[in-house]
Design an enzyme around this catalytic site. Structure first.
Site, PDB file in Angstrom:
ATOM      1  N   ARG A 214       0.736  -1.239  -0.151  1.00  0.00           N
ATOM      2  CA  ARG A 214       0.191   0.032  -0.244  1.00  0.00           C
ATOM      3  C   ARG A 214       0.652   1.515   0.119  1.00  0.00           C
ATOM      4  O   ARG A 214       0.119   1.891  -0.800  1.00  0.00           O
ATOM      5  CB  ARG A 214      -0.737  -0.159   0.741  1.00  0.00           C
ATOM      6  CG  ARG A 214      -1.949   1.212   1.291  1.00  0.00           C
ATOM      7  CD  ARG A 214      -3.400   1.388   2.253  1.00  0.00           C
ATOM      8  NE  ARG A 214      -3.959   0.207   1.886  1.00  0.00           N
ATOM      9  CZ  ARG A 214      -4.227  -1.008   2.987  1.00  0.00           C
ATOM     10  NH1 ARG A 214      -4.022  -0.732   4.484  1.00  0.00           N
ATOM     11  NH2 ARG A 214      -5.157  -1.513   2.623  1.00  0.00           N
ATOM     12  N   TYR A 215       1.660   1.611   0.817  1.00  0.00           N
ATOM     13  CA  TYR A 215       2.420   2.060   1.260  1.00  0.00           C
ATOM     14  C   TYR A 215       4.144   2.966   0.118  1.00  0.00           C
ATOM     15  O   TYR A 215       4.148   1.563  -0.177  1.00  0.00           O
ATOM     16  CB  TYR A 215       2.995   2.870   2.714  1.00  0.00           C
ATOM     17  CG  TYR A 215       2.229   2.629   3.701  1.00  0.00           C
ATOM     18  CD1 TYR A 215       2.128   3.733   3.498  1.00  0.00           C
ATOM     19  CD2 TYR A 215       1.594   1.953   3.463  1.00  0.00           C
ATOM     20  CE1 TYR A 215       0.629   4.466   4.644  1.00  0.00           C
ATOM     21  CE2 TYR A 215       0.446   1.841   4.695  1.00  0.00           C
ATOM     22  CZ  TYR A 215       0.311   2.887   5.163  1.00  0.00           C
ATOM     23  OH  TYR A 215      -0.468   2.897   6.427  1.00  0.00           O
TER      24      TYR A 215
ATOM     25  N   ARG B   3       7.404   0.281   1.739  1.00  0.00           N
ATOM     26  CA  ARG B   3       7.093  -1.007   2.300  1.00  0.00           C
ATOM     27  C   ARG B   3       6.141  -1.698   1.829  1.00  0.00           C
ATOM     28  O   ARG B   3       5.283  -1.274   1.497  1.00  0.00           O
ATOM     29  CB  ARG B   3       7.209  -0.733   3.590  1.00  0.00           C
ATOM     30  CG  ARG B   3       6.176   0.639   3.935  1.00  0.00           C
ATOM     31  CD  ARG B   3       6.216   1.535   5.965  1.00  0.00           C
ATOM     32  NE  ARG B   3       5.370   2.338   5.965  1.00  0.00           N
ATOM     33  CZ  ARG B   3       5.071   3.668   4.811  1.00  0.00           C
ATOM     34  NH1 ARG B   3       6.629   3.930   4.270  1.00  0.00           N
ATOM     35  NH2 ARG B   3       4.698   4.474   5.980  1.00  0.00           N
TER      36      ARG B   3
ATOM     37  N   CYS C 155      -2.408 -17.945  14.490  1.00  0.00           N
ATOM     38  CA  CYS C 155      -2.692 -17.190  15.645  1.00  0.00           C
ATOM     39  C   CYS C 155      -2.936 -18.535  17.047  1.00  0.00           C
ATOM     40  O   CYS C 155      -3.775 -19.232  16.740  1.00  0.00           O
ATOM     41  CB  CYS C 155      -3.547 -16.444  16.234  1.00  0.00           C
ATOM     42  SG  CYS C 155      -3.442 -14.960  14.677  1.00  0.00           S
TER      43      CYS C 155
ATOM     44  N   CYS D 166      -8.518 -13.083  18.842  1.00  0.00           N
ATOM     45  CA  CYS D 166      -8.961 -11.459  19.046  1.00  0.00           C
ATOM     46  C   CYS D 166     -10.064 -11.640  18.183  1.00  0.00           C
ATOM     47  O   CYS D 166     -10.376 -11.584  17.473  1.00  0.00           O
ATOM     48  CB  CYS D 166      -7.412 -10.433  18.467  1.00  0.00           C
ATOM     49  SG  CYS D 166      -6.128 -10.976  19.744  1.00  0.00           S
TER      50      CYS D 166
ATOM     51  N   CYS E  84     -10.559  -8.276  15.336  1.00  0.00           N
ATOM     52  CA  CYS E  84      -9.205  -9.069  14.821  1.00  0.00           C
ATOM     53  C   CYS E  84      -9.816  -8.431  13.325  1.00  0.00           C
ATOM     54  O   CYS E  84     -10.374  -8.950  12.298  1.00  0.00           O
ATOM     55  CB  CYS E  84      -8.876 -10.429  14.907  1.00  0.00           C
ATOM     56  SG  CYS E  84      -7.236 -10.955  12.949  1.00  0.00           S
TER      57      CYS E  84
ATOM     58  N   ARG F 103      -8.503  -9.310  10.344  1.00  0.00           N
ATOM     59  CA  ARG F 103      -7.355 -10.133   9.471  1.00  0.00           C
ATOM     60  C   ARG F 103      -9.025 -11.693   9.700  1.00  0.00           C
ATOM     61  O   ARG F 103      -8.233 -12.569   9.715  1.00  0.00           O
ATOM     62  CB  ARG F 103      -6.230 -10.458   9.184  1.00  0.00           C
ATOM     63  CG  ARG F 103      -5.841 -10.007   8.916  1.00  0.00           C
ATOM     64  CD  ARG F 103      -4.314  -9.257   8.023  1.00  0.00           C
ATOM     65  NE  ARG F 103      -4.175  -8.348   7.671  1.00  0.00           N
ATOM     66  CZ  ARG F 103      -2.486  -7.694   8.533  1.00  0.00           C
ATOM     67  NH1 ARG F 103      -2.012  -8.570   9.862  1.00  0.00           N
ATOM     68  NH2 ARG F 103      -2.323  -6.509   8.637  1.00  0.00           N
TER      69      ARG F 103
ATOM     70  N   ASP G  21     -11.043  -0.952  14.120  1.00  0.00           N
ATOM     71  CA  ASP G  21     -11.328  -1.466  11.900  1.00  0.00           C
ATOM     72  C   ASP G  21     -12.995  -2.108  12.599  1.00  0.00           C
ATOM     73  O   ASP G  21     -13.344  -2.989  13.441  1.00  0.00           O
ATOM     74  CB  ASP G  21     -11.155  -2.381  11.728  1.00  0.00           C
ATOM     75  CG  ASP G  21      -8.931  -1.829  11.502  1.00  0.00           C
ATOM     76  OD1 ASP G  21      -8.718  -0.743  11.419  1.00  0.00           O
ATOM     77  OD2 ASP G  21      -8.228  -2.638  11.904  1.00  0.00           O
TER      78      ASP G  21
ATOM     79  N   ASP H 109      -6.859   3.183  10.919  1.00  0.00           N
ATOM     80  CA  ASP H 109      -6.054   2.652   9.206  1.00  0.00           C
ATOM     81  C   ASP H 109      -7.823   3.041   8.244  1.00  0.00           C
ATOM     82  O   ASP H 109      -8.120   2.259   8.750  1.00  0.00           O
ATOM     83  CB  ASP H 109      -6.115   1.769   9.451  1.00  0.00           C
ATOM     84  CG  ASP H 109      -4.716   1.009   8.859  1.00  0.00           C
ATOM     85  OD1 ASP H 109      -5.080   2.010   7.646  1.00  0.00           O
ATOM     86  OD2 ASP H 109      -4.187  -0.317   9.161  1.00  0.00           O
TER      87      ASP H 109
ATOM     88  N   LYS I 186      -2.938   4.620   7.724  1.00  0.00           N
ATOM     89  CA  LYS I 186      -3.295   5.119   8.491  1.00  0.00           C
ATOM     90  C   LYS I 186      -2.649   6.675   8.524  1.00  0.00           C
ATOM     91  O   LYS I 186      -1.783   7.169   8.261  1.00  0.00           O
ATOM     92  CB  LYS I 186      -1.631   4.244   9.585  1.00  0.00           C
ATOM     93  CG  LYS I 186      -1.717   3.230   9.540  1.00  0.00           C
ATOM     94  CD  LYS I 186      -0.912   1.831  10.417  1.00  0.00           C
ATOM     95  CE  LYS I 186      -0.650   0.991  10.044  1.00  0.00           C
ATOM     96  NZ  LYS I 186      -0.365   0.380   9.203  1.00  0.00           N
TER      97      LYS I 186
END
Length: 439
Positions: A162-163, A166, A175, A179, A182, A184, A342, A379, A386
């Site tokens: 996206r950037y 990076r 995982c 969470c 989450c 994702r 999110d 975000d 962000k």
């Protein structure tokens, strides 16, 4: 490492574990790492190490401390079935309703992290983070499976670009602990999708894009992979000349601190400059075990930053956030980001107003160390990236400068010269003043 050896490595942690000196978590740690009971506030005394020990003896009788402190044992014995939750907790009606449709709301909690969950209070902040709730079945306006449009910004499988300089490298969908909020959740728990062939595509993409100087390895949780898998990725990326820094995003120190072994840290320190972004949500996660994991990473020379998601009823009070961030600093972790939650499906009961986030930052700035004040960011949905959100310290500009309010809401003036000012008629500093007076 031979390619054949790597191909035979399982794409996620095996269900068996090999106990031995290399897996030891608590051994060879300096004595000054121990955290005294005074580190925990009075209201949190019932989450002492003794309670964790009582949980182990009650629910895992016969399991030795050596096995309990082995990360593979922790993963093998995760609580993954909602029907088993009542062995550990007194469920609320909303939690029972969620358990009845467990195929819709996947569950995974390490025994270690379950020992931190309050057994009877469904409003417990740590419990809210990992125990499914029927509120997750309600999809609110604007909520999407992929709210940040990561899939749209994925040029090859496992890479999000996206950037300009990076990329995000998704190494695994696994995982140890899920969470409930989450970002994702659409990919966590996918099996058989990730592995060496997919990693090769990602590494090749980075290699052929010389503008990429920074790679963030995430997932899932990359530290749930075994040492050989992690080293394969680090070594492959470090061999690319234009990759300046590598970062790893993980929640392992909070939910599976046993994974931070001596061997892991010895391997990681070979690939500097290496940074880590750790996910902490509540001050109760900073236990003795978690602190030791953070110390061990720091002693390996890895700069540590914390990323915290702002969650209603979990950490949405300035005092809670201050305790969390102050403890992180004691653990040698610098609070870095405070994320607005999110808008993933079923997250409405977790999301606060933006004003609440601004109030928390204002409640930190000037009231604790500057190092303990993270940057509050959103975000942006749709792939906007962000974006920082700041309290209104800046008030306005006057003819001669700028007006601010400080952390106490007092007004102050900062003088500023205009662009056209030629310094005529300004008071000049005398030689005596410049030298600090006559010597």
């Amino acid at each position: 490492m031979k390619q054949q050896e790597l191909v035979e490595i399982e794409p996620e942690p095996p269900s068996t574990f090999a106990a031995g000196p290399d897996n030891s978590f608590l051994s060879n740690l300096p004595e000054n790492i121990a955290v005294s009971d005074s580190f925990f506030s009075y209201t949190e005394k019932h989450y002492s190490p003794e309670l964790v020990s009582d949980f182990r003896e009650k629910h895992f009788p016969g399991v030795s401390l050596k096995d309990w402190n082995n990360w593979r044992w922790q993963i093998k014995n995760r609580i993954c079935r909602a029907k088993n939750l009542e062995k550990y907790l007194k469920l609320s009606p909303a939690e029972k309703a969620a358990a009845a449709v467990e195929n819709l709301l996947p569950l995974s909690v390490t025994p270690y992290y379950m020992s931190l969950v309050h057994q009877t209070d469904s409003s417990d902040p740590v419990r809210k983070c990992v125990i499914p709730n029927a509120m997750e079945l309600i999809k609110g306006p604007g909520e999407e499976d992929d709210p940040l449009h990561e899939d749209r910004d994925s040029p090859v499988p496992g890479i999000i670009h996206r950037y300009p300089d990076r990329v995000l490298f998704l190494s695994t969908g696994f995982c140890s602990t899920y969470c409930r909020y989450c970002t994702r959740s659409r990919i966590v728990g996918q099996r058989g999708v990730y592995g060496i062939e997919r990693w090769k595509q990602g590494v090749d993409y980075v290699r052929h894009n010389p503008q990429v100087r920074d790679v963030l390895i995430s997932g899932g949780d990359p530290l749930t992979m075994n040492d050989n898998q992690i080293e394969y990725l680090l070594k492959s990326l470090r061999q690319i000349r234009h990759v300046e820094i590598i970062r790893i995003g993980t929640k392992v120190p909070a939910v599976l601190p046993q994974r931070i072994t001596k061997n892991l840290c010895a391997m990681l320190k070979k690939y500097h400059p290496l940074y880590m972004s750790l996910h902490f949500t509540h001050p109760r996660e900073l236990t003795n075990e978690s602190m030791k994991g953070c110390f061990r990473l720091a002693q390996a020379g890895i700069p540590l930053g914390a990323q915290t998601v702002l969650l209603k009823g979990v950490n949405d009070e300035p005092e809670i956030m201050k305790r969390l961030n102050n403890r992180l600093l004691q653990a040698r972790v610098r609070p870095y980001y405070l994320y607005q939650c999110d808008p993933v499906p079923g997250s409405g009961h977790f999301r606060t107003t933006i004003k609440k986030g601004l109030d928390i930052i204002q409640g930190l700035r000037g009231h604790t160390s500057g190092y303990a004040v993270p940057q509050y960011v959103i975000d942006l949905p749709g792939g906007g990236g962000k974006t920082p959100v700041l309290p209104g310290y800046y008030q306005n500009r006057s003819e001669y400068g700028h007006v601010f309010k400080n952390f106490e809401n007092k007004v102050f003036f900062y003088p500023e010269l205009s662009a056209g000012n030629d310094f005529i008629n300004l008071n000049l500093i005398s030689a005596d003043s410049a030298a600090g007076g006559r010597q």
